[in-house]
Design a protein around this motif. Structure first.
Motif, mmCIF file in Angstrom:
data_model
loop_
_atom_site.group_PDB
_atom_site.id
_atom_site.type_symbol
_atom_site.label_atom_id
_atom_site.label_comp_id
_atom_site.label_asym_id
_atom_site.label_seq_id
_atom_site.Cartn_x
_atom_site.Cartn_y
_atom_site.Cartn_z
ATOM 1 N N LEU B 179 0.966 -1.303 -0.138
ATOM 2 C CA LEU B 179 0.075 0.082 -0.089
ATOM 3 C C LEU B 179 0.880 1.290 -0.079
ATOM 4 C CD1 LEU B 179 -3.025 -0.167 2.500
ATOM 5 C CD2 LEU B 179 -3.212 0.398 -0.037
ATOM 6 N N LYS B 180 1.836 1.186 0.915
ATOM 7 C CA LYS B 180 2.619 2.444 1.132
ATOM 8 C C LYS B 180 3.460 2.622 -0.174
ATOM 9 C CE LYS B 180 6.231 4.411 2.483
ATOM 10 N NZ LYS B 180 6.634 5.787 2.931
ATOM 11 N N ARG B 181 3.808 1.509 -0.933
ATOM 12 C CA ARG B 181 4.556 1.727 -2.083
ATOM 13 C C ARG B 181 3.794 2.516 -3.392
ATOM 14 N NH1 ARG B 181 7.971 -3.420 -2.574
ATOM 15 N NH2 ARG B 181 9.005 -2.001 -0.907
ATOM 16 N N GLU B 182 2.456 1.978 -3.148
ATOM 17 C CA GLU B 182 1.495 2.632 -4.268
ATOM 18 C C GLU B 182 1.135 3.902 -3.958
ATOM 19 O OE1 GLU B 182 -1.559 -0.356 -5.004
ATOM 20 O OE2 GLU B 182 -2.938 1.104 -6.057
ATOM 21 N N LEU B 183 1.141 4.325 -2.670
ATOM 22 C CA LEU B 183 0.382 5.555 -2.302
ATOM 23 C C LEU B 183 1.392 6.696 -1.892
ATOM 24 C CD1 LEU B 183 -2.509 4.414 0.136
ATOM 25 C CD2 LEU B 183 -2.640 5.096 -2.301
ATOM 26 N N GLU B 184 2.503 6.297 -1.651
ATOM 27 C CA GLU B 184 3.809 7.078 -1.174
ATOM 28 C C GLU B 184 3.368 7.853 -0.180
ATOM 29 O OE1 GLU B 184 4.688 8.779 -5.130
ATOM 30 O OE2 GLU B 184 6.123 7.121 -5.527
ATOM 31 N N THR B 185 2.613 7.245 0.742
ATOM 32 C CA THR B 185 2.278 8.236 2.051
ATOM 33 C C THR B 185 3.338 8.119 2.914
ATOM 34 O OG1 THR B 185 0.230 6.978 1.663
ATOM 35 C CG2 THR B 185 0.231 8.422 3.435
ATOM 36 N N THR B 186 3.472 8.942 3.950
ATOM 37 C CA THR B 186 4.322 8.836 5.032
ATOM 38 C C THR B 186 3.794 7.948 5.907
ATOM 39 O OG1 THR B 186 5.244 10.972 4.489
ATOM 40 C CG2 THR B 186 5.760 10.136 6.454
ATOM 41 N N ILE B 187 4.256 7.023 6.745
ATOM 42 C CA ILE B 187 3.626 6.237 7.816
ATOM 43 C C ILE B 187 4.511 6.630 9.164
ATOM 44 C CG2 ILE B 187 3.138 4.135 8.584
ATOM 45 C CD1 ILE B 187 2.718 3.282 5.607
ATOM 46 N N VAL B 188 4.032 6.830 10.252
ATOM 47 C CA VAL B 188 4.238 6.904 11.635
ATOM 48 C C VAL B 188 3.655 5.544 12.358
ATOM 49 C CG1 VAL B 188 5.094 7.926 13.560
ATOM 50 C CG2 VAL B 188 4.877 9.210 11.623
ATOM 51 N N PHE B 189 4.569 4.461 12.478
ATOM 52 C CA PHE B 189 3.897 3.270 13.341
ATOM 53 C C PHE B 189 4.481 3.139 14.334
ATOM 54 C CE2 PHE B 189 3.472 -1.058 13.332
ATOM 55 C CZ PHE B 189 2.383 -1.561 12.641
ATOM 56 N N VAL B 190 3.612 2.984 15.514
ATOM 57 C CA VAL B 190 3.944 2.672 16.811
ATOM 58 C C VAL B 190 4.106 1.506 17.066
ATOM 59 C CG1 VAL B 190 3.126 2.937 19.120
ATOM 60 C CG2 VAL B 190 3.637 5.040 17.983
ATOM 61 N N THR B 191 4.968 0.707 17.725
ATOM 62 C CA THR B 191 4.979 -0.646 18.051
ATOM 63 C C THR B 191 5.742 -0.965 19.152
ATOM 64 O OG1 THR B 191 4.924 -3.025 17.415
ATOM 65 C CG2 THR B 191 6.598 -1.265 16.434
ATOM 66 N N HIS B 192 5.624 -2.120 19.879
ATOM 67 C CA HIS B 192 6.442 -2.492 20.867
ATOM 68 C C HIS B 192 7.118 -3.913 20.428
ATOM 69 C CE1 HIS B 192 2.607 -4.762 22.096
ATOM 70 N NE2 HIS B 192 3.463 -5.446 22.128
ATOM 71 N N SER B 193 6.877 -3.968 19.089
ATOM 72 C CA SER B 193 7.571 -5.351 18.524
ATOM 73 C C SER B 193 8.601 -5.117 17.744
ATOM 74 C CB SER B 193 6.389 -6.223 17.617
ATOM 75 O OG SER B 193 7.128 -7.174 16.837
ATOM 76 N N VAL B 194 10.045 -5.827 18.252
ATOM 77 C CA VAL B 194 11.131 -5.215 17.532
ATOM 78 C C VAL B 194 11.063 -5.965 16.228
ATOM 79 C CG1 VAL B 194 13.567 -6.013 17.158
ATOM 80 C CG2 VAL B 194 12.817 -5.441 19.648
ATOM 81 N N TYR B 195 10.501 -7.034 15.741
ATOM 82 C CA TYR B 195 10.422 -7.549 14.632
ATOM 83 C C TYR B 195 9.609 -6.881 13.427
ATOM 84 C CZ TYR B 195 12.273 -11.243 17.640
ATOM 85 O OH TYR B 195 12.945 -11.970 18.500
#
Lengths: 272, 256
Positions: B179-195
């Motif tokens: 999706l990101k590749r298609e839309l070229e949106t900037t994404i800020v992603f919060v996670t506690h998972s290292v992987y």
């Protein structure tokens, strides 16, 4: 379940047979036992009338009882209508302002906890009997609708409120698209309780008012028949009141089910 | 630093104290660059969700400033919450239409855009389904479609896949990258998972357990294709090890 595509509606297994037949059998059995006890024991009608006699009385006294039923029903529905309208209006106002809630809730609670039977004679001092009965029924129906609707309006998922904040929803949009639909299940709970209480309020106020003549409701018919020791007619009027209560409850439950069945857990069977 | 990498939004000296006196953030500096997938990685309670909500404008900072590159034209923001947060009484179409509806777009005018968003997340066949009829993964897809329907310049995601099972999560992560590749949106992603952070992002910021200060920054080569090969490869495990160490360092002496 496995053969069906997700998202497709599954036909629900009808449970109406089980839900209707079982209580009907119990009711029928009870009536037969009652009839048998009266006949075998030769209990006089002025002590305990048999169900068959009560049914006959319903037919015989229909010209007295049914106009009274109409009177009681009219008052009950008028009271429920105004109680619903006022409760929704006040619940919406309270939802908008914490100040209003703090200012008004104590009075709503005082009205609720004061037994209606104690208010009725006082109302009769100031109001005509018909009006007093209507006000009594209104007062008892009002609070459960108000408190339940308020609760529903207040208990919206916080993340959904965040979502509406994110898209800068106006207060009106927040109400129409989020709070109102979210409050619907609790509103219907309040309405079901209020519907039953409106009838009780009307009956209690009628008993206190003792209104006779043209505008006499079912409660007055019970008192009147009691004075005349016409016990079968007392039972007949009582049966009509019970039936009315059941029908009001059933109608409101059906309305609630029709409005909520698509999405709310309360209107669905487990495993659906 | 070329023009495209100029900070899209920058947070300077951000502090946030909640009304109950809890200090969530203290003197946090970070920036989001256009076109990147930035992960905020940190232990629970480090304030990473708070950072996201500050960027979204759902909260106001107690101190410091948030500056957008183009202060005059604030870009649209899409937000995906931890839970799908769908309206339970509305079908998938109506849920995805909601942001446009709130913006005053008519249903007819919005329909092509809603359908396009549903197409992007692969939910076209379920536009008439109610949330309760969807699986956890599909609910999350609907929530992503809803966030994308306004064509936001930034997509903020707050641990969106944390409650999903692993297979579903992997699938959604791959779909998000596509999706990101298609839309070229900037994404800020919060996670506690290292992987998850290493797999998804082009840049990882590791936040300290208390106060949310950035303690480490890890770049992940955006050109490396994200696939099963990458997930099992040497580079991935090296990056995971590094992120994991940074995370442990970020925890400090904290009692668990």
């Amino acid at each position: 379940m496995s053969a069906t595509e997700p998202g497709e509606y599954l036909p629900t297994r009808s449970s109406s047979g089980r839900d209707i037949i079982l209580p009907a059998v119990v009711l029928g059995g009870g009536l037969i036992a009652w009839e048998a006890v009266v006949r075998i024991g030769a209990i006089p009608a002025y002590v305990l009338p048999a169900p068959s006699l009560i049914a006959q009385t319903l037919v015989k006294d229909r010209d007295i009882l049914f106009p009274s039923l109409v009177v009681t029903l009219t008052i009950t529905f008028q009271a429920l209508f105004w109680a619903t309208l006022c409760a929704i209006a006040l619940a919406l106002a309270i939802a908008q302002s914490k100040w209003l809630e703090r200012a008004l809730m104590p009075f709503a609670i005082v009205l609720q906890v004061t037994p209606i039977i104690a208010i009725a004679p006082l109302l009769l001092v100031y109001l005509a009997p018909q009006e007093a009965v209507l006000v009594c029924a209104f007062l008892v129906a009002f609070f459960p609708i108000l408190s339940n609707t308020s609760l529903g309006l207040a208990s919206v998922d916080h993340a959904l409120l965040d979502l509406f904040d994110l898209y800068r929803a106006s207060p009106w949009q927040r109400l129409a698209y989020l709070r109102a639909p979210a409050a619907l299940p609790q509103f219907f709970t309040g309405l079901r309780i209020g519907g039953g209480l409106a009838l009780i309020g009307a009956i209690v106020a009628e008993l206190a008012a003792g209104a006779a003549g043209q505008g006499a409701g079912l409660a007055f018919r019970i008192t009147e028949a009691g004075y005349r020791l016409d016990i079968p007619r007392m039972f007949a009027a009582l049966a009509l009141i019970s039936l009315t209560g059941v029908l009001i409850y059933a109608a409101l439950a059906l309305l609630s089910h029709l409005c909520l069945r698509r999405w709310h857990e309360s209107a669905r069977e487990r495993g659906e | 630093m070329n023009a495209a990498a100029k900070p899209f939004v920058s947070l300077r000296g951000i502090g946030k104290v909640f009304a109950n006196g809890v200090m969530a953030l203290r003197d946090v500096d970070l920036e989001v660059r256009e076109g990147e997938t930035l992960t905020l990685l940190g232990p629970s309670g480090c304030g990473k969700s708070t950072v996201l909500r500050l960027i979204a404008g759902l909260l106001a900072p107690t101190s410091g400033a948030i500056a957008w590159r183009d202060a005059n034209a604030l870009p649209g923001v899409g937000f995906v919450f931890q839970e799908p947060t769908l309206l339970p009484w509305a079908d998938v179409f109506a849920n995805v239409y909601l942001p446009l509806r709130l913006a005053g777009v008519s249903r007819a005018a919005a329909a092509p855009r809603v359908d396009e968003a549903l197409e992007l997340v692969g939910l076209s066949a379920f536009r008439g389904a109610l949330p309760r009829e969807l699986s956890g993964g599909m609910k999350m897809r609907a929530a992503i479609a809803r966030a994308l329907v306004t064509r936001p310049a930034v997509l903020l995601m707050d641990e969106p896949f944390a409650a999903l099972d692993e297979v579903t999560r992997f699938k959604l992560e791959d779909d998000l990258i596509a999706l990101k590749r298609e839309l070229e949106t900037t994404i800020v992603f919060v996670t506690h998972s290292v992987y998850e952070s290493v797999y998804l992002s082009t840049r990882i910021l590791v936040l300290a357990a208390r106060g949310g200060r950035v303690v480490d920054e890890i770049d992940v080569d955006p050109e490396v294709p994200r696939d099963e090969e990458f997930r099992l490869g040497m580079q991935f495990s090296c990056l995971c090890r590094r992120a994991s160490r940074a995370l442990q360092g970020a925890m400090g002496e904290q009692v668990l």
